[in-house]
Design an enzyme around this catalytic site. Structure first.
Site, mmCIF file in Angstrom:
data_model
loop_
_atom_site.group_PDB
_atom_site.id
_atom_site.type_symbol
_atom_site.label_atom_id
_atom_site.label_comp_id
_atom_site.label_asym_id
_atom_site.label_seq_id
_atom_site.Cartn_x
_atom_site.Cartn_y
_atom_site.Cartn_z
ATOM 1 N N LYS A 151 0.827 -1.209 0.000
ATOM 2 C CA LYS A 151 0.000 0.000 0.000
ATOM 3 C C LYS A 151 0.866 1.266 0.000
ATOM 4 O O LYS A 151 0.647 2.206 -0.765
ATOM 5 C CB LYS A 151 -0.914 -0.007 1.237
ATOM 6 N N CYS A 190 -3.957 10.520 0.533
ATOM 7 C CA CYS A 190 -3.136 9.307 0.485
ATOM 8 C C CYS A 190 -1.740 9.567 -0.045
ATOM 9 O O CYS A 190 -0.754 9.301 0.621
ATOM 10 C CB CYS A 190 -3.824 8.277 -0.401
HETATM 11 N N1 SAJ Z 1 -1.576 14.475 -9.698
HETATM 12 C C1 SAJ Z 1 -0.664 15.230 -10.440
HETATM 13 N N2 SAJ Z 1 -0.198 14.736 -11.614
HETATM 14 C C2 SAJ Z 1 -0.605 13.528 -12.099
HETATM 15 C C3 SAJ Z 1 -1.524 12.759 -11.352
HETATM 16 C C4 SAJ Z 1 -1.995 13.254 -10.146
HETATM 17 O O1 SAJ Z 1 -0.274 16.321 -10.037
HETATM 18 O O2 SAJ Z 1 -0.151 13.168 -13.192
HETATM 19 C C5 SAJ Z 1 -2.069 14.997 -8.403
HETATM 20 C C6 SAJ Z 1 -3.595 15.219 -8.360
HETATM 21 O O3 SAJ Z 1 -3.962 16.458 -8.898
HETATM 22 C C7 SAJ Z 1 -3.854 15.129 -6.864
HETATM 23 C C8 SAJ Z 1 -2.829 14.093 -6.397
HETATM 24 O O4 SAJ Z 1 -1.847 14.013 -7.410
HETATM 25 O O5 SAJ Z 1 -3.597 16.372 -6.221
HETATM 26 C C9 SAJ Z 1 -3.404 12.727 -6.124
HETATM 27 O O6 SAJ Z 1 -4.383 12.374 -7.094
HETATM 28 P P1 SAJ Z 1 -4.524 10.910 -7.721
HETATM 29 O O7 SAJ Z 1 -5.668 10.933 -8.667
HETATM 30 O O8 SAJ Z 1 -3.232 10.457 -8.261
HETATM 31 O O9 SAJ Z 1 -4.799 9.941 -6.484
HETATM 32 P P2 SAJ Z 1 -5.831 9.910 -5.218
HETATM 33 O O10 SAJ Z 1 -5.154 10.537 -4.037
HETATM 34 O O11 SAJ Z 1 -7.184 10.380 -5.577
HETATM 35 O O12 SAJ Z 1 -5.895 8.298 -4.990
HETATM 36 C C10 SAJ Z 1 -4.694 7.546 -4.768
HETATM 37 C C11 SAJ Z 1 -4.666 6.345 -5.736
HETATM 38 N N3 SAJ Z 1 -3.318 5.735 -5.721
HETATM 39 C C12 SAJ Z 1 -2.648 5.494 -6.858
HETATM 40 O O13 SAJ Z 1 -3.042 5.800 -7.950
HETATM 41 C C13 SAJ Z 1 -1.320 4.802 -6.685
HETATM 42 C C14 SAJ Z 1 -5.715 5.344 -5.304
HETATM 43 O O14 SAJ Z 1 -5.659 4.180 -6.094
HETATM 44 C C15 SAJ Z 1 -5.499 4.974 -3.822
HETATM 45 O O15 SAJ Z 1 -6.473 4.027 -3.381
HETATM 46 C C16 SAJ Z 1 -5.665 6.237 -3.013
HETATM 47 O O16 SAJ Z 1 -4.629 7.138 -3.405
HETATM 48 C C17 SAJ Z 1 -5.559 5.851 -1.562
HETATM 49 O O17 SAJ Z 1 -6.607 5.804 -0.876
HETATM 50 O O18 SAJ Z 1 -4.463 5.478 -1.101
#
Ligand code: SAJ
Length: 400
Positions: free
Chosen positions: A204, A258
């Site tokens: 995780k 997360c």
């Molecule tokens: N972000 C960027 N650039 C990118 C992708 C995301 O700046 O290319 C930013 C987003 O804007 C946001 C942050 O990262 O601020 C996180 O967004 P996200 O969509 O990547 O993830 P979360 O936090 O919504 O969900 C994550 C997911 N983890 C992964 O993709 C490895 C999800 O599968 C997990 O279950 C979740 O964390 C969790 O609960 O741990």
């Protein structure tokens, strides 16, 4: 025990959808939460969090009598812990909610029960809870099953991903792993991979650290490209044409509950070794400060030139595109920091109706009235907007 086959400890973003999904398979679930308002809301078939498709499912399983909520634990066959594990001062993880949930379960445990932790936890937490349980109930030694099984669902798509994502399941021994796999198979269509508890805990943390490191790379490129006079979006698009390169998107920083948190679980325990993971966290946090500096410099220049304060439009406040979740949001942090530093800031956030903190504008209104426009989140409503060419416009997310 037929009345409560499963007890879910913590009815938040993971506990409630998971409880509802299990209940939808005809399994009786008792959801436990320390907040009586949450319990009352759920027992009315309503929900206290924002997640597409969740309310309909909760209404259905509550009306069918398969999901009930309460503040007090009762006996069950399976106990699942889905309480928060926040990071405190000095980026130290706090597992006290997991501990108190475990302590509340201990008096109700019976031979043959399955005890599962889903909360994101430092490596070794499941073994710690095992020791806690056996210290108080030595007669249960080797008579109950214990496993760690992390969730990996994306907020906004939780119901689908809970049922369809693959999962890693790690027991404290082989029979626990198998017992937990048999349990999850009742409601998960994805593949279930057996491992041990410590590996499952680390899986995780590593998943979210991996994403954080990759986003940090993109954010670092954006800062370097800005200095080098290169369009970072074109740079990444072209680099990604290589068959083995896949750079993520730079942005305002990393938010959510997360990705910006979980890497600290590794760093706090393996401080000397986890150098890349720590640096990635620092880079992603720095990116938000860099965004603030950029806007501030433009604002100060505007003031010098026009002898009045500019109106700044913060385009987007949510932590990522197309959601209404403002918690741990870098964009909200940017807007708030500018306001605290004395700048006039209005916000455009198509996913919320009211704000106590900011005057909310429609996108067109903001483009017309603001002197400086900063796109902080790539919401779909911002695509194709007519951008005034005479004003300073920052597009940190490449939405326009
Ligand atoms: N972000 C960027 N650039 C990118 C992708 C995301 O700046 O290319 C930013 C987003 O804007 C946001 C942050 O990262 O601020 C996180 O967004 P996200 O969509 O990547 O993830 P979360 O936090 O919504 O969900 C994550 C997911 N983890 C992964 O993709 C490895 C999800 O599968 C997990 O279950 C979740 O964390 C969790 O609960 O741990």
């Amino acid at each position: 025990m037929k009345n409560n086959q499963v007890v879910m400890m913590g009815l938040g973003y993971i506990g409630l959808p998971t409880a509802a999904l299990i209940a939808s398979k005809g399994i009786k679930v008792l959801g436990i939460d320390v907040k009586s308002e949450v319990v009352d809301t759920i027992n009315k078939g309503k929900i206290h969090i924002v997640e597409p498709d969740l309310e309909g499912l909760v209404t259905k399983v509550v009306s069918e009598g398969n999901l009930k909520a309460a503040t007090e634990v009762q006996p069950a066959e399976v106990f699942i812990i889905t309480v928060p594990t926040p990071v405190r001062e000095g980026n130290k993880p706090d597992i006290s909610y997991v501990e108190s949930a475990t302590k509340a379960i201990i008096p109700h445990l019976q031979k043959g029960n399955l005890f599962i932790i889903e909360s994101t936890s430092p490596v070794g937490t499941t073994e710690k809870m095992r020791d806690l349980i056996y210290a108080e109930r030595p007669e249960l030694q080797n008579e109950i099953f214990m496993a760690y099984c992390p969730e990996r669902v994306l907020p906004g798509n939780i119901i689908y991903e809970l049922a369809h994502n693959d999962r890693a399941i790690g027991g404290i021994d082989k029979r626990s792993t198998q017992k937990a796999i048999d349990f999850y198979r009742q409601f998960v269509q994805g593949d279930l991979y057996p491992t041990n508890a410590r590996t499952a805990e680390m899986v995780k943390l590593v998943e979210n650290s991996s994403r954080d490191v990759q986003i940090a790379f993109a954010n670092e490129l954006s800062i370097i490209s800005d200095k080098a006079g290169i369009d970072v979006w074109e740079l990444i698009e072209l680099a990604n044409k290589h068959p083995r390169v896949n750079i993520l998107r730079p942005g305002t920083g990393v938010g959510g509950h997360c990705i910006a948190v979980d890497p600290w679980f590794i760093v706090s325990e393996f401080g000397k070794e986890a150098r890349l993971i720590r640096t990635a966290r620092e880079i992603n946090n720095y990116k938000t400060e860099w965004v603030i500096e950029k806007i501030k410099n433009a604002a100060l220049q505007f003031e010098l030139k026009n002898d009045k304060k500019p109106l700044i439009a913060a385009m987007g406040l949510a932590f990522k595109p197309d959601i209404d979740d403002l918690r741990e949001s870098p964009s909200l942090y940017v807007a708030r920091s500018l306001k605290i530093q004395g700048f006039d800031v209005v916000a455009v956030e198509p996913n919320i109706d009211t704000s106590n903190e900011f005057e909310l504008f429609q996108p067109d209104e903001a483009l017309q009235q603001a002197d400086i426009i900063a796109f902080l989140v790539g919401h779909k409503e911002f695509k194709g907007l007519q951008i005034p060419s005479e004003k300073p416009v920052f597009d940190f997310v490449n939405i326009v």
